[in-house]
Design a protein around this motif. Structure first.
Motif, mmCIF file in Angstrom:
data_model
loop_
_atom_site.group_PDB
_atom_site.id
_atom_site.type_symbol
_atom_site.label_atom_id
_atom_site.label_comp_id
_atom_site.label_asym_id
_atom_site.label_seq_id
_atom_site.Cartn_x
_atom_site.Cartn_y
_atom_site.Cartn_z
ATOM 1 N N SER A 93 29.495 -39.479 -32.408
ATOM 2 C CA SER A 93 30.423 -40.259 -33.236
ATOM 3 C C SER A 93 29.708 -41.306 -34.081
ATOM 4 O O SER A 93 30.317 -41.881 -34.990
ATOM 5 N N LEU A 94 28.438 -41.541 -33.812
ATOM 6 C CA LEU A 94 27.708 -42.587 -34.528
ATOM 7 C C LEU A 94 27.712 -42.351 -36.029
ATOM 8 O O LEU A 94 27.761 -43.310 -36.809
ATOM 9 N N ASP A 95 27.669 -41.083 -36.455
ATOM 10 C CA ASP A 95 27.632 -40.806 -37.903
ATOM 11 C C ASP A 95 28.811 -39.952 -38.351
ATOM 12 O O ASP A 95 28.720 -39.231 -39.339
ATOM 13 N N GLN A 96 29.928 -40.051 -37.607
ATOM 14 C CA GLN A 96 31.123 -39.298 -37.965
ATOM 15 C C GLN A 96 32.229 -40.235 -38.454
ATOM 16 O O GLN A 96 32.374 -41.347 -37.938
ATOM 17 N N ARG A 116 29.421 -50.614 -33.711
ATOM 18 C CA ARG A 116 28.788 -49.409 -34.260
ATOM 19 C C ARG A 116 27.726 -49.730 -35.311
ATOM 20 O O ARG A 116 26.629 -49.162 -35.300
ATOM 21 N N LYS A 117 28.026 -50.640 -36.221
ATOM 22 C CA LYS A 117 27.065 -50.972 -37.268
ATOM 23 C C LYS A 117 25.838 -51.665 -36.681
ATOM 24 O O LYS A 117 24.704 -51.393 -37.103
ATOM 25 N N ALA A 120 23.720 -48.974 -35.017
ATOM 26 C CA ALA A 120 22.997 -48.172 -36.006
ATOM 27 C C ALA A 120 21.826 -48.946 -36.590
ATOM 28 O O ALA A 120 20.746 -48.384 -36.834
ATOM 29 N N ARG A 124 17.081 -48.440 -36.227
ATOM 30 C CA ARG A 124 16.028 -48.419 -37.248
ATOM 31 C C ARG A 124 14.699 -48.900 -36.674
ATOM 32 O O ARG A 124 13.651 -48.648 -37.269
#
Length: 215
Positions: A93-96, A116-117, A120, A124
């Motif tokens: 779900s991190l990139d959905q 979530r942000k 993410a 990095r």
């Protein structure tokens, strides 16, 4: 079913990150910015963490209890896609843009909800990104095994596949009820009981409670 966005945080005390770090290398490596945007939530049994179609706002880590990703089959039965205990939930779900299934607690459960942000952004960092990559590789192997198992036609084939892939030496400890296991195998519990009885009668399987051994 109750939703976590309507549930209060568990107390007002700050999270004990020293204790949380012992649960997961990823939690141990989270930077301060992500930790400050992490909260602990309580989800009662049969409570919903999120529903299909919701927009992901957090990454979840199950601290206690169990949360399952569930999707309804065409026949109306629940198919269990993931069982999360002491680990991350719904990593994809991190990139959905939306969730593709429901997340339901099968026990009273405590979870971390990491923004979530912020999560993410933390990925990095090479030291965190590498650990996340290793974690996803392990989860991918589990998902592939689950997908392969669900493609098998009979309950017997799925039982054998489960024991061989999830157990060791042809033996497995379920750690769940047979009714819950049936949902994970994508069969009715009646079909599962019939298959187990037939395999035991044919001398193919020995059943001792929740421990199963292929002959």
């Amino acid at each position: 079913m109750p939703r976590t966005d309507r549930l209060p945080l568990e107390g007002t005390h700050p999270l004990d990150w020293r204790a949380l770090a012992r649960l997961s290398p990823l939690l141990a490596a989270l930077p301060e910015a992500a930790r400050l945007k992490t909260r602990r939530i309580q989800v009662p049994r049969q409570g919903t963490v999120f529903c299909r179609g919701d927009r992901p706002q957090a990454m979840f880590f199950v601290l206690t209890g169990e949360v399952r990703l569930v999707r309804r089959s065409r026949a109306g039965d629940d198919i269990v896609l993931q069982r999360a205990r002491r680990g991350f939930l719904a990593e994809a779900s991190l990139d959905q843009p939306t969730y593709h299934c429901d997340a339901v607690a099968t026990q009273d459960s405590a979870l971390l909800a990491i923004d979530r942000k912020a999560f993410a952004e933390a990925l990095r960092r090479p030291e965190i990104g590498d650990r996340w990559g290793d974690h996803l590789a392990r989860e991918l192997r589990k998902v592939r095994a689950q997908s392969e198992r669900l493609s098998l036609k009979t309950a017997r084939e799925r039982i054998v596949h489960f024991i061989e892939t999830e157990g060791e030496g042809g033996e497995v400890e379920l750690g769940r009820s047979k009714k819950d296991w049936a949902a994970e195998l994508g069969v009715t519990h009646e079909a599962l009981y019939r298959a187990l009885a037939r395999m035991a009668q044919d001398g193919e399987l020995i059943v001792h409670g929740t421990r199963l051994r292929l002959q």
